[in-house]
Every structure is written in C-alpha cells, then in structure tokens.
Design a protein around this motif. Structure first.
Motif, mmCIF file in Angstrom:
data_model
loop_
_atom_site.group_PDB
_atom_site.id
_atom_site.type_symbol
_atom_site.label_atom_id
_atom_site.label_comp_id
_atom_site.label_asym_id
_atom_site.label_seq_id
_atom_site.Cartn_x
_atom_site.Cartn_y
_atom_site.Cartn_z
ATOM 1 N N ASP A 90 6.841 -1.444 13.390
ATOM 2 C CA ASP A 90 6.553 -0.893 12.061
ATOM 3 C C ASP A 90 7.659 0.047 11.575
ATOM 4 O O ASP A 90 7.401 0.974 10.819
ATOM 5 C CB ASP A 90 5.187 -0.191 12.033
ATOM 6 N N LYS A 93 10.465 -3.322 7.181
ATOM 7 C CA LYS A 93 9.640 -4.319 6.497
ATOM 8 C C LYS A 93 10.589 -5.372 5.944
ATOM 9 O O LYS A 93 11.665 -5.055 5.444
ATOM 10 C CB LYS A 93 8.871 -3.618 5.363
ATOM 11 N N THR A 109 10.862 1.600 6.857
ATOM 12 C CA THR A 109 9.538 2.139 6.524
ATOM 13 C C THR A 109 9.503 3.644 6.765
ATOM 14 O O THR A 109 10.431 4.216 7.353
ATOM 15 C CB THR A 109 8.452 1.485 7.407
#
Length: 150
Positions: A90, A93, A109
């Motif tokens: 994460d 993106k 991100t």
C-alpha cells in the motif's frame, strides 16, 4: 595499494585502473550493506526505496513505468515487479492513464509518504556514517571525480 592487497589477500601488483575499479566495487558493496541494514527491518529493498523517493519527488503527480525506470539508480531492476510489491504494501497506487489506456501511471500513497518520513532520518544518518571519514572538501572532490567517471 597495500590496503587493497590486504583486503584481496594478494601480493600481485595490480594496474591502477584495476585497483580503482575494485575499490569502487568494494565501496559500493559497503554502502549497499549499510543502507540495506536500515531498510530490511522495514521490508524494503534499495530499489523499492529508490522508487518511493522518485515518486515522492513528483509532489503528487503520476509517473509512468518508463519514466520511473529512467530515473532509477539501478537500471537493471524489474520496475513492474518492484511496483507490484509496493502496491501490496500500500505504498503506491497504479492507475490507467486517462489519455492513453495502454499507459500505466504510478502514484505514491499516504502510506508510502509516511514510510519515507519514517526512513528519512535513518537513511540520512547512515549516509553520514559511511561518509564520515571524509571532509566536506574530500566529499566534493570525490563527487566531482565520480561524476567524471560516469
């Protein structure tokens, strides 16, 4: 020369060009080892860290895979695989480009920015540590010479 011979455990007289290249390679390994020791607990490779810093430099704007690859320190890396691993964490993106659907755009991100903030001081301290035996003038000269080689 004497120090290099001790490291290499040889008495052979190496040409100056060979000594220089070997010393550069050994220095590269030393620096990579130090940086990896900082990044490994965060489950990041040097290449992944490099991608995150490249994307942070975009100030929220996307980059496509080719542009990321061009800016990377290590050009041999599989950029797609690196991006996939960063997506799983994460930290980045991936989206389709609105103007060209065949083009993939990559953004950092908030989690990726947070991770870099966490690592900035650790990496800076490590970089200071590995260059601490050199004066500012020596560092400037070293950079000038390295740029000349490149």
């Amino acid at each position: 020369m004497k120090e290099l011979n001790i490291k290499l455990k040889t008495k052979a007289i190496l040409p100056l060009a060979s000594q220089t290249v070997i010393n550069l390679l050994l220095t590269n390994i030393t620096i990579k080892t130090e940086l990896m020791s900082v990044l490994k607990p965060h489950e990041l490779s040097l290449e992944q860290f490099n991608v995150l810093r490249i994307l942070r430099g975009q100030k929220g704007n996307p980059l496509n895979l080719q542009d990321i690859q061009e800016r990377m320190v290590s050009k041999m890396s599989n950029t797609t695989r690196l991006i996939d691993k960063l997506i799983l964490k994460d930290f980045v993106k991936r989206t389709e480009c609105k103007k060209n659907r065949r083009k993939i755009e990559v953004y950092i991100t908030a989690s990726g920015l947070d991770k870099l903030l966490e690592l900035d001081t650790l990496v800076n301290v490590t970089e200071e540590k590995v260059t601490s035996k050199l004066t500012i003038i020596e560092l400037e000269e070293l950079n000038r010479l390295l740029n000349k080689i490149q």
